[in-house]
Structures are given as C-alpha cells and as structure tokens.
Design a protein around this motif. Structure first.
Motif, PDB file in Angstrom:
ATOM      1  N   LEU A  29      79.220 104.903-162.739  1.00 38.88           N
ATOM      2  CA  LEU A  29      80.041 104.060-161.864  1.00 38.88           C
ATOM      3  C   LEU A  29      81.418 104.682-161.654  1.00 38.88           C
ATOM      4  CD1 LEU A  29      79.313 100.417-163.126  1.00 38.88           C
ATOM      5  CD2 LEU A  29      78.936 101.260-160.805  1.00 38.88           C
ATOM      6  N   ILE A  30      82.050 105.109-162.732  1.00 40.62           N
ATOM      7  CA  ILE A  30      83.392 105.702-162.649  1.00 40.62           C
ATOM      8  C   ILE A  30      83.360 107.008-161.861  1.00 40.62           C
ATOM      9  CG2 ILE A  30      85.264 106.736-163.992  1.00 40.62           C
ATOM     10  CD1 ILE A  30      84.539 104.743-166.239  1.00 40.62           C
ATOM     11  N   ALA A  31      82.393 107.863-162.173  1.00 43.52           N
ATOM     12  CA  ALA A  31      82.287 109.155-161.480  1.00 43.52           C
ATOM     13  C   ALA A  31      82.096 108.962-159.982  1.00 43.52           C
ATOM     14  CB  ALA A  31      81.136 109.972-162.069  1.00 43.52           C
ATOM     15  N   GLY A  32      81.198 108.074-159.606  1.00 38.39           N
ATOM     16  CA  GLY A  32      80.937 107.816-158.190  1.00 38.39           C
ATOM     17  C   GLY A  32      82.119 107.191-157.480  1.00 38.39           C
ATOM     18  N   GLY A  33      82.797 106.240-158.147  1.00 37.91           N
ATOM     19  CA  GLY A  33      83.939 105.566-157.535  1.00 37.91           C
ATOM     20  C   GLY A  33      85.104 106.498-157.270  1.00 37.91           C
ATOM     21  N   VAL A  34      85.443 107.328-158.250  1.00 41.49           N
ATOM     22  CA  VAL A  34      86.545 108.283-158.089  1.00 41.49           C
ATOM     23  C   VAL A  34      86.229 109.294-156.986  1.00 41.49           C
ATOM     24  CG1 VAL A  34      87.811 110.169-159.200  1.00 41.49           C
ATOM     25  CG2 VAL A  34      87.368 108.051-160.462  1.00 41.49           C
ATOM     26  N   ARG A  91      86.811  99.482-150.292  1.00 44.60           N
ATOM     27  CA  ARG A  91      85.365  99.323-150.116  1.00 44.60           C
ATOM     28  C   ARG A  91      84.601 100.512-150.693  1.00 44.60           C
ATOM     29  NH1 ARG A  91      80.890 100.967-147.128  1.00 44.60           N
ATOM     30  NH2 ARG A  91      82.068 102.745-146.376  1.00 44.60           N
ATOM     31  N   ILE A  92      85.081 101.726-150.430  1.00 39.14           N
ATOM     32  CA  ILE A  92      84.292 102.906-150.782  1.00 39.14           C
ATOM     33  C   ILE A  92      84.226 103.131-152.281  1.00 39.14           C
ATOM     34  CG2 ILE A  92      86.051 104.715-150.789  1.00 39.14           C
ATOM     35  CD1 ILE A  92      82.546 104.865-149.169  1.00 39.14           C
ATOM     36  N   VAL A  93      85.272 102.751-153.023  1.00 39.91           N
ATOM     37  CA  VAL A  93      85.234 102.956-154.474  1.00 39.91           C
ATOM     38  C   VAL A  93      84.089 102.167-155.109  1.00 39.91           C
ATOM     39  CG1 VAL A  93      86.474 102.554-156.637  1.00 39.91           C
ATOM     40  CG2 VAL A  93      87.631 103.674-154.729  1.00 39.91           C
ATOM     41  N   PRO A  94      84.015 100.841-154.895  1.00 42.81           N
ATOM     42  CA  PRO A  94      82.853 100.134-155.453  1.00 42.81           C
ATOM     43  C   PRO A  94      81.548 100.533-154.776  1.00 42.81           C
ATOM     44  CG  PRO A  94      84.170  98.638-154.120  1.00 42.81           C
ATOM     45  CD  PRO A  94      84.971  99.892-154.284  1.00 42.81           C
ATOM     46  N   TYR A  95      81.609 100.853-153.467  1.00 39.26           N
ATOM     47  CA  TYR A  95      80.391 101.249-152.758  1.00 39.26           C
ATOM     48  C   TYR A  95      79.826 102.549-153.329  1.00 39.26           C
ATOM     49  CZ  TYR A  95      77.290 102.985-149.127  1.00 39.26           C
ATOM     50  OH  TYR A  95      76.197 103.488-148.468  1.00 39.26           O
ATOM     51  N   ALA A  96      80.674 103.577-153.443  1.00 34.00           N
ATOM     52  CA  ALA A  96      80.210 104.857-153.966  1.00 34.00           C
ATOM     53  C   ALA A  96      79.787 104.726-155.422  1.00 34.00           C
ATOM     54  CB  ALA A  96      81.321 105.905-153.836  1.00 34.00           C
ATOM     55  N   ALA A  97      80.541 103.929-156.184  1.00 29.00           N
ATOM     56  CA  ALA A  97      80.181 103.717-157.586  1.00 29.00           C
ATOM     57  C   ALA A  97      78.794 103.085-157.696  1.00 29.00           C
ATOM     58  CB  ALA A  97      81.229 102.823-158.259  1.00 29.00           C
ATOM     59  N   LEU A  98      78.567 102.023-156.916  1.00 27.43           N
ATOM     60  CA  LEU A  98      77.260 101.349-156.937  1.00 27.43           C
ATOM     61  C   LEU A  98      76.166 102.242-156.375  1.00 27.43           C
ATOM     62  CD1 LEU A  98      78.259  97.760-155.794  1.00 27.43           C
ATOM     63  CD2 LEU A  98      77.208  98.351-157.977  1.00 27.43           C
ATOM     64  N   HIS A  99      76.498 103.005-155.329  1.00 31.66           N
ATOM     65  CA  HIS A  99      75.499 103.851-154.673  1.00 31.66           C
ATOM     66  C   HIS A  99      74.964 104.907-155.636  1.00 31.66           C
ATOM     67  CE1 HIS A  99      74.337 106.006-150.648  1.00 31.66           C
ATOM     68  NE2 HIS A  99      73.312 105.788-151.444  1.00 31.66           N
ATOM     69  N   TYR A 100      75.883 105.631-156.271  1.00 32.62           N
ATOM     70  CA  TYR A 100      75.460 106.674-157.215  1.00 32.62           C
ATOM     71  C   TYR A 100      74.763 106.073-158.434  1.00 32.62           C
ATOM     72  CZ  TYR A 100      77.882 110.530-154.860  1.00 32.62           C
ATOM     73  OH  TYR A 100      78.268 111.500-153.971  1.00 32.62           O
ATOM     74  N   MET A 101      75.373 105.027-158.989  1.00 33.09           N
ATOM     75  CA  MET A 101      74.826 104.449-160.211  1.00 33.09           C
ATOM     76  C   MET A 101      73.449 103.833-159.981  1.00 33.09           C
ATOM     77  SD  MET A 101      74.199 101.489-162.120  1.00 33.09           S
ATOM     78  CE  MET A 101      75.223 100.168-161.450  1.00 33.09           C
ATOM     79  N   MET A 312      83.649 114.764-162.234  1.00 33.97           N
ATOM     80  CA  MET A 312      83.790 113.552-163.040  1.00 33.97           C
ATOM     81  C   MET A 312      82.637 113.403-164.026  1.00 33.97           C
ATOM     82  SD  MET A 312      86.616 112.077-162.523  1.00 33.97           S
ATOM     83  CE  MET A 312      86.223 110.607-163.462  1.00 33.97           C
ATOM     84  N   LYS A 313      81.434 113.748-163.605  1.00 29.07           N
ATOM     85  CA  LYS A 313      80.299 113.676-164.529  1.00 29.07           C
ATOM     86  C   LYS A 313      80.493 114.647-165.682  1.00 29.07           C
ATOM     87  CE  LYS A 313      76.527 114.182-162.086  1.00 29.07           C
ATOM     88  NZ  LYS A 313      75.060 114.194-161.875  1.00 29.07           N
ATOM     89  N   SER A 314      81.006 115.820-165.384  1.00 25.79           N
ATOM     90  CA  SER A 314      81.271 116.804-166.422  1.00 25.79           C
ATOM     91  C   SER A 314      82.368 116.313-167.359  1.00 25.79           C
ATOM     92  CB  SER A 314      81.685 118.140-165.789  1.00 25.79           C
ATOM     93  OG  SER A 314      82.027 119.085-166.773  1.00 25.79           O
ATOM     94  N   PHE A 315      83.412 115.724-166.776  1.00 25.73           N
ATOM     95  CA  PHE A 315      84.531 115.206-167.564  1.00 25.73           C
ATOM     96  C   PHE A 315      84.079 114.066-168.478  1.00 25.73           C
ATOM     97  CE2 PHE A 315      88.183 112.228-167.890  1.00 25.73           C
ATOM     98  CZ  PHE A 315      89.041 113.041-168.610  1.00 25.73           C
ATOM     99  N   LEU A 316      83.190 113.224-167.967  1.00 26.77           N
ATOM    100  CA  LEU A 316      82.685 112.075-168.730  1.00 26.77           C
ATOM    101  C   LEU A 316      81.438 112.416-169.546  1.00 26.77           C
ATOM    102  CD1 LEU A 316      83.129 109.336-165.964  1.00 26.77           C
ATOM    103  CD2 LEU A 316      84.532 109.650-168.018  1.00 26.77           C
ATOM    104  N   ARG A 317      81.059 113.696-169.489  1.00 30.14           N
ATOM    105  CA  ARG A 317      79.928 114.209-170.273  1.00 30.14           C
ATOM    106  C   ARG A 317      78.622 113.486-169.947  1.00 30.14           C
ATOM    107  NH1 ARG A 317      83.513 113.781-175.708  1.00 30.14           N
ATOM    108  NH2 ARG A 317      85.242 115.055-174.961  1.00 30.14           N
ATOM    109  N   VAL A 318      78.377 113.336-168.665  1.00 30.50           N
ATOM    110  CA  VAL A 318      77.110 112.758-168.205  1.00 30.50           C
ATOM    111  C   VAL A 318      76.085 113.882-168.120  1.00 30.50           C
ATOM    112  CG1 VAL A 318      75.908 111.572-166.322  1.00 30.50           C
ATOM    113  CG2 VAL A 318      78.275 110.968-166.881  1.00 30.50           C
TER     114      VAL A 318
END
Length: 342
Positions: A29-34, A91-101, A312-318
C-alpha cells in the motif's frame, strides 16, 4: 559524538524493526501510494490540459498544446497548471496504493485458490482487471472532484490580463466541491460517470498488466531486473491499454462536468447516451480527443510510477512477486497439517 552515533544507530534499528514488523499488504500500500503521488504530480500540467481538451473543445483544442499552455500561463499563472492536482493526488495516492496492493493480493488468491492455474499474462489480466475496478470504486468521488476543479478556468486576481473577463468560480476547493456536489445530487452525484470508468478501467488495468508481463516474458533472464527494461515494458503496456479504452475516458469526463458545461443538454443521462451525443455533435474523432497528449503523459507517468514502486518496494524490503507467492504458498501448506490435527 558517541551519543549521536548511538542515537543514529538506535534510530536505524527502530526503523528496521518497524519495517520488519509491517505486514506485506501494508508495504505494498505504501509503495504504491508514494509511487502514484510522485508520478501524478510530475505530469499534472499535461493532465490539466488533457481534461480541458476533452471537455472544452472549442476553447482549447483549437489552439493546440502550446497555445493551451500559453493561455493557462497568461490567465491563471504557473499554479494554473496544477489546478485540481491536490484532489488528483488525494485520489491517486489511495488509488495507486489500492491498485497495486489488490493486484498483488488477487494474484496470490487466484494462485492459492486454483493451484493448477498458469502464471502467465492471463493471470495478470484477471488480477489487474479486478484490482482496477476495486480501486476505482473506492476512490471515484475524488476523481470526480479533481475533474470538476480542473475543468474550471478562472483568471487570477494577481494577473492583470487585458481583455480577460472575470469568470465565476463554481468551486473554491476540494471540500467545497465535495459539499456542493453532495448537496446537489447526494451520493449518486459523487459517482456520476462511474459506469464508463468501470467499463474502461476493467479492460485497461487488466491489459496494462497483461502487456507488461507478456513483454517481460520475452526479455532475457539476465535483463529482467533491469529498471530500464521495466520502465520500457510498462510504458508500452500503458500506451497500448490506453489506446483501446480511451473513448470511455472521454465519455466519463463529459459526464463528470455535465452540470458545469453550459452546452450540456438536460437529457444527457447514461454512458451510451453520452457516447452517442459526443459522436453526433463532434464526430467520432472527439472520442480520441487528447489521446496524443495522453501519450505524452502516460509514458513519463508509467515510467516514474514503476520506478517509484520498485524503489519503495526495495526500501520496504518487499520480496519479488513470485517469491512472495512461493512464500505464502509454502506457509499455507505448512500450516494446514497442524491446523487439521489441532
């Protein structure tokens, strides 16, 4: 010095603990939102002009891209290029977060629920389609507000442009737009145009992931982790998906600004009626109005979005998508015997 070093090391250890304890879906969620917020802000001026091309054809499309940039700069100043961007980012922050997640989650659910299913592009088509629809339904009112704010063209009081008549500003901001829209038509008004959005996002989101994974499957294994390859595949995938579904985006914009447009007829109701009206009034080419501009917007947007998401995924170790599926599948299988015996 020792105390500062200890504090810094303590802060790093604390942050490491926070990341390690964070659920996988929260990291996604965080990676997608950012990633979504950065990408959307980067292309905000092109997004504003695209909306004006789609909905104010006589005023802006006739003067072209450079003319539109010049007109906005003279009448509204540099901030005019970002009119509606606050609502857009909101809109895009929650949208992208939800979309990716949700894409990652749907993909894992399908693999776990249907063990024999292949992991090819068709899986990404299905997961991406449902993820897109989920994200749209959850964030659509913000998209509506963004479009209404971007549709407004008002002169800045700080700019003394000769011959420019002051234009009434229907909405003063995000909250005011929400409030007035809700008072006018209730919850239904906040979802005005959602039907073509769903018609468009369902195939677009699915096709975007489908084309992306299909192109990646033809990339040599030693180049698949190259960020440049990911950006190139993602950009082309976005362009192809956008071309197939763009007319529905035009229909959606017209439905969203119907109450603001003086030329809108009272009997313009549904998706099909709006589609027919646009073709009758302006011809079928209007259904692709702003598409070339959208290409200019999609390429950097998708590129920045993919790059931001990867960073962001790399930073959050996903872990990678397939590694995550394997890990979840292994944990699920290992937990089944113990749960059966308990």
């Amino acid at each position: 010095m020792e105390k500062k070093r200890d504090d810094r090391e303590g802060g790093i250890m604390f942050w490491d603990g926070v990341i390690e304890g964070m659920p996988l879906f929260a990291k996604e969620l965080i990676a997608g939102g950012v990633a979504g917020g950065i990408a959307k802000t980067a292309v905000a001026p092109l997004e504003r002009i695209k909306i004006l091309f789609q909905t104010r054809r006589a005023e802006f499309q006739s003067i072209g891209l450079l003319g539109s940039f010049s007109k906005i700069a003279k009448t509204e100043g540099s901030l005019g290029f970002y009119r509606g961007n606050g609502a857009s980012v909101a809109r895009i922050v929650p949208y992208a977060a939800l979309h990716y997640m949700t894409y990652e989650e749907y993909r894992r659910w399908i693999i776990l629920g249907i063990p024999g299913i292949g992991r090819g592009p068709v899986l990404d088509l299905i997961a991406g389609s449902f993820a897109g629809a989920t994200a749209v339904l959850c964030t659509y009112p913000l998209d509506l507000v963004r479009t209404k704010l971007a549709y407004q063209v008002v002169g800045s009081p700080k700019l003394n442009v000769k011959g420019l008549l002051p234009t009434e500003q229907a909405y003063k901001g995000i909250q005011d737009c929400f409030s007035k829209t809700y008072k006018e038509a209730g919850v239904r008004g906040l979802y005005r145009g959602v039907a073509p959005s769903l018609y468009g996002i369902f195939p677009y989101a699915g096709l975007k992931f489908y084309f992306y994974e299909e192109m990646k499957s033809h990339v040599p294994e030693d180049h698949k982790k190259d960020i440049t390859v990911k950006l190139a595949c993602g950009s082309v995938a976005g362009l192809l998906g956008q071309t197939f579904t763009y007319p529905l985006d035009v229909v959606r914009r017209h439905m969203q600004v119907q109450r603001l447009s003086a030329s809108s007829s009272a009997d313009m109701k549904g998706t099909l009626d709006t589609l027919v009206m646009i073709v009758q009034r302006n011809g079928w080419k209007q259904l692709f109005s702003g598409l070339s501009l959208n290409y200019l917007k999609v390429v950097p947007s998708v590129a920045i979005g993919f790059a931001g998401y990867d960073v962001m995924k790399s930073f959050l170790r996903v872990p990678s998508r397939d590694e995550t599926v394997v890990e979840v599948t292994t944990n699920r299988r290992n937990s089944q015997p113990s749960s059966l015996h308990s």
